[in-house]
Every structure is written in structure tokens, then in C-alpha cells.
Design an enzyme around this catalytic site. Structure first.
Site, PDB file in Angstrom:
ATOM      1  N   GLY A   1       2.891   1.652   0.272  1.00  0.00           N
ATOM      2  CA  GLY A   1       3.546   2.052  -0.974  1.00  0.00           C
ATOM      3  C   GLY A   1       4.530   3.180  -0.725  1.00  0.00           C
TER       4      GLY A   1
ATOM      5  N   GLY B   1      -0.416   4.903   6.340  1.00  0.00           N
ATOM      6  CA  GLY B   1       0.280   5.473   5.189  1.00  0.00           C
ATOM      7  C   GLY B   1       0.017   6.952   4.989  1.00  0.00           C
TER       8      GLY B   1
ATOM      9  CE  LYS C   1       0.363   0.280   9.455  1.00  0.00           C
ATOM     10  NZ  LYS C   1       0.022  -0.399   8.198  1.00  0.00           N
TER      11      LYS C   1
HETATM   12  N1  HSE Z   1       2.801  -3.453   5.320  1.00  0.00           N
HETATM   13  C1  HSE Z   1       2.087  -2.249   5.586  1.00  0.00           C
HETATM   14  C2  HSE Z   1       0.708  -2.381   4.965  1.00  0.00           C
HETATM   15  C3  HSE Z   1       2.821  -1.086   5.039  1.00  0.00           C
HETATM   16  O1  HSE Z   1       0.506  -3.249   4.126  1.00  0.00           O
HETATM   17  O2  HSE Z   1      -0.180  -1.625   5.353  1.00  0.00           O
HETATM   18  C4  HSE Z   1       2.315   0.238   5.490  1.00  0.00           C
HETATM   19  O3  HSE Z   1       2.437   0.399   6.878  1.00  0.00           O
END
Ligand code: HSE
Length: 402
Positions: free
Chosen positions: A294, A125, A196
Site C-alpha cells: 500500500g 512494507g 524479500k
Molecule cells: N506486491 C507487494 C505485496 C507490494 O503485495 O506485498 C509490497 O512489496
């Protein structure tokens, strides 16, 4: 400087977050020229003429310089990103599954076509980790990059383990708050974190590993007994991602819950926050922490990429250029706690050694070392087994001495 016209594909949580941060920040000369959406019947918060249902309207528009891809479907996203790059557009995306699955192709395509592809928002994020790995740590000898890369599962763990909320309610909240993926299995079973990790590993060590070759398991089978095991010892559970060197010329990686002690930097990372711990030879240990999910935090990361494009920034893939000659291995041992109910479910596991066993009336656990390569082989099977696995605190992943 002229205003950059953006073609936005997708107007969900992150798309709306980007729109919000873009219209509330003063510094950047960029505007959303057109937005492509799928659903024709949804009420939109912006004028209808801004929307189209055809991505080609954006890709073929010569006044649009940058395509911002923020849709859910990784296959459709790949096709759109490739089409946009072929049309000479720079692209910003947050689609971690698409990137992790096609990273090698997408790196090659950037070089071949001379266009830029940025994706800071894909990983953790709002934490600016990819550009830091590329630029700040370009000449550091990294040893390990680890942390909490999924906001939803961290939110659920916080609510369930710290506040006593039931798992289903916590998951529903993570969905309602816009943290979870459309299919929340991707969050709770560790797939989102895995994608990720693959991206972060490529920028940390220059090695691109296919997601299916990496072990991932999540929190979906967590029981009250597993929580009690942690609580009795003053430990917390965190869904941990790790990529690390193993010896001189190998690296390994995995996604697995871990029991952490209060002195672990992840211990106090709660709710939708993510954290990245970078262990380097010279800088030593550093912690990045920030909101991992978010609309606004992720939108802010997208905005930062758009801003970076205004000064011609592109990833150098410096660790790949340095040819560190690291090869990926799963020939490693990890010390796990395995909570289970039925002895038959243990058959899938081949413990290298066992240090503790407990058999209660309704629950049992076993602690010992297992081979990572064995876990990779059973990772699909594990999705349906009612067993919960977590790395024991203060244990390292060990290379197997053959
Ligand atoms: N679904 C992902 C999370 C959103 O909860 O981290 C952000 O990549």
C-alpha cells in the site's frame, strides 16, 4: 539543518504514498525537488514543472542529494541506482527484485564509492525489519527468520479462505487497492516474497543467495479442496517465507504456503498485513507485524530511510562482517501436502517417504517428505502444473543425514 532535496524516480502507488507522507509529517527537512516519470500522457496531481521524463535531469542536478528510486522495472532501476551512486548521490529504493538480484554488487559499490543505499521499504512494507536486523540483533545468534512477506497473496488468502470470495475477484481487489505488482504472478507465485527473503536473509545471517537457487511456490494453484483440507482441521493457509540455520554451519531457505494452527503467530495475520517472526538464541521469539503493501505504509518506510540519511545512517552489513561462515544448502527434507487432480502431475515429484494419501473423485492429495534440492530443480515446471503445495503444520525442515 538544511532541507534535503530529493530526486524521485517513479510516481506510482509508493511514489505518491511517499509524497503524501512527506508533506503530512512535520519532523523531516526534506522536499521533493523533481520527479521523473515514464508516461508523458498521464494526468498528474502535482504541477507539471515538477516532472521530467529524463532521469539524468535528477542525477546530474548538484542540488539533489538523494535519489529515491521507486519504479517497477528492476533492470532499469539497477541502471539508475548505479548511475546515481556513481554521481555521488545517496539512494533510497524499494525495488526488491533489483536488490535481491544485485545485492553483492550493490554492497561492494557502496564501499567503493562511499555513498549510502537504504531499502527498508523493499521488504515487508512498513515493518522496520532491516534496520532492526542490522542494529538491534547485531550480536544476537539468530536461528530462524520467517513470516508473511507478501501483502497481496495474504489479502487474497484472507478473502478466499475466510470470506469465501472467489480467487479472481480477490486478486482484482488486491490490484485495485495498489497492493499487487504490475505482473501479479510475482505476488501469487511467491517471487516477490522470495526477493524479500533473499534481502532479509542477507541482513539476518550475512549470506547472499541468488534468488534462482531458492525454492519458491505460491498460491496460484489453490483449489477449494485444499481450502477444505485446511478448514476441516481448523488450520489456515499462509504464504510463508523461512530462512533458518540447519546445524552449526549451514542455512536453508524457501517460500511455500504453510498450514498454520491457531497457536501459530501467523494465524491471525490477515489481509495485506505482513509479519516477521524472529527466533533468536537469547531474545527468544519476537513478532513484528504491520502493513506489507500500500502507498502510505510503504511510503512511510521510504520516508524513514530518508530521515535516516539525514543523520548519516548506513547499513553496516554486520552479519557479513562477523563472517558467521554459514553456507547455503538445499540438502533438507520438508513435509508437504500436495493437492493434485491428475496422477501424471505427480511424476515431477520424488517423495522420500509418504505418510498419507487420499484419492477422491475430482481431487487427490499426498502427504510426505520431499527433498528441497529436488523442488528447486522443478520450480520452473511447477509454475504450469495444476498442483498446490503447502508445508504441514508442526513440521520442521530437517537436515538430510548422509
Ligand atoms: N506486491 C507487494 C505485496 C507490494 O503485495 O506485498 C509490497 O512489496
Amino acid at each position: 539543518m538544511e532541507t534535503i532535496r530529493l530526486g524521485l524516480i517513479g510516481f506510482g502507488c509508493v511514489g505518491q504514498g511517499l509524497y503524501h507522507v512527506l508533506t503530512h509529517t512535520g519532523g523531516i527537512k526534506a522536499e521533493v525537488a523533481r520527479i521523473c516519470v515514464k508516461n508523458r500522457n498521464k494526468q498528474r496531481s502535482l504541477p507539471a514543472e515538477l516532472f521530467t521524463f529524463e532521469a539524468q535531469d535528477l542525477i546530474n542536478d548538484p542540488t539533489i542529494k538523494v535519489i529515491v528510486e521507486l519504479i517497477d522495472d528492476a533492470d532499469a532501476a539497477y541502471d539508475l541506482v548505479v548511475a546515481a551512486m556513481h554521481a555521488g548521490k545517496d539512494v533510497v529504493t524499494a525495488n526488491k527484485k533489483m536488490l535481491a538480484t544485485h545485492l553483492t554488487d550493490l554492497i561492494a559499490l557502496q564501499h567503493q564509492l562511499g555513498v549510502k543505499l537504504l531499502y527498508e521499504a523493499s521488504s515487508c512494507g512498513s515493518i522496520p525489519i532491516i534496520r532492526n536486523l542490522e542494529e538491534y540483533y547485531d550480536n544476537e545468534l539468530l536461528q530462524r527468520v520467517s513470516g508473511i512477506f507478501n501483502g497481496s497473496s495474504n489479502y487474497i488468502l484472507t478473502k478466499v479462505c475466510t470470506e469465501g470470495m472467489d480467487y479472481a475477484t480477490a486478486l482484482k481487489q488486491a490490484q485495485d487497492l495498489g497492493f499487487a505488482e504490475t505482473d501479479p504472478t510475482l505476488d501469487v507465485a511467491g517471487f516477490d516474497a522470495l526477493y524479500k527473503l533473499v534481502i532479509i536473509a542477507a541482513h539476518s545471517f550475512g549470506v547472499v543467495v541468488a534468488p534462482e537457487e531458492v525454492f519458491n511456490t505460491g498460491i496460484q494453484a489453490l483449489t477449494a479442496y485444499d481450502q477444505a483440507f485446511a478448514a476441516q482441521q481448523g488450520l489456515k493457509l499462509k504464504l510463508q517465507c523461512q530462512v533458518m540455520r540447519l546445524g552449526e554451519d549451514q542455512l536453508t531457505m524457501l517460500v511455500m504456503p504453510a498450514f498454520v494452527k491457531p497457536d501459530n503467530p501467523l494465524f491471525n495475520v490477515e489481509f495485506e498485513y505482513n509479519a516477521v517472526v524472529v527466533q533468536a538464541a537469547f531474545a527468544d521469539r519476537q513478532l513484528f507485524m504491520g502493513k506489507g503493501a500500500g502507498g502510505n505504509p510503504t511510503g512511510a518506510a521510504v520516508l524513514s530511510d530518508i530521515s535516516a540519511l539525514t543523520y548519516g545512517y548506513q547499513y553496516g552489513y554486520k552479519k557479513q562482517q562477523q563472517a558467521l561462515k554459514l553456507s547455503y544448502t538445499t540438502q533438507a527434507l520438508i513435509t508437504i501436502y500436495l493437492g493434485y487432480q491428475d496422477e501424471a502431475d505427480l511424476q515431477a515429484f520424488d517423495f522420500w517417504d509418504v505418510t498419507a494419501r487420499y484419492q477422491g473423485q475430482d481431487h487427490a492429495y499426498i502427504i510426505g517428505r520431499v527433498k528441497l534440492q529436488d523442488l528447486v530443480k522443478i520450480k520452473d515446471q511447477l509454475l504450469t502444473l495444476p498442483v498446490f503445495m503447502a508445508q504441514m503444520p508442526d513440521t520442521d525442515i530437517e537436515a538430510i543425514q548422509l
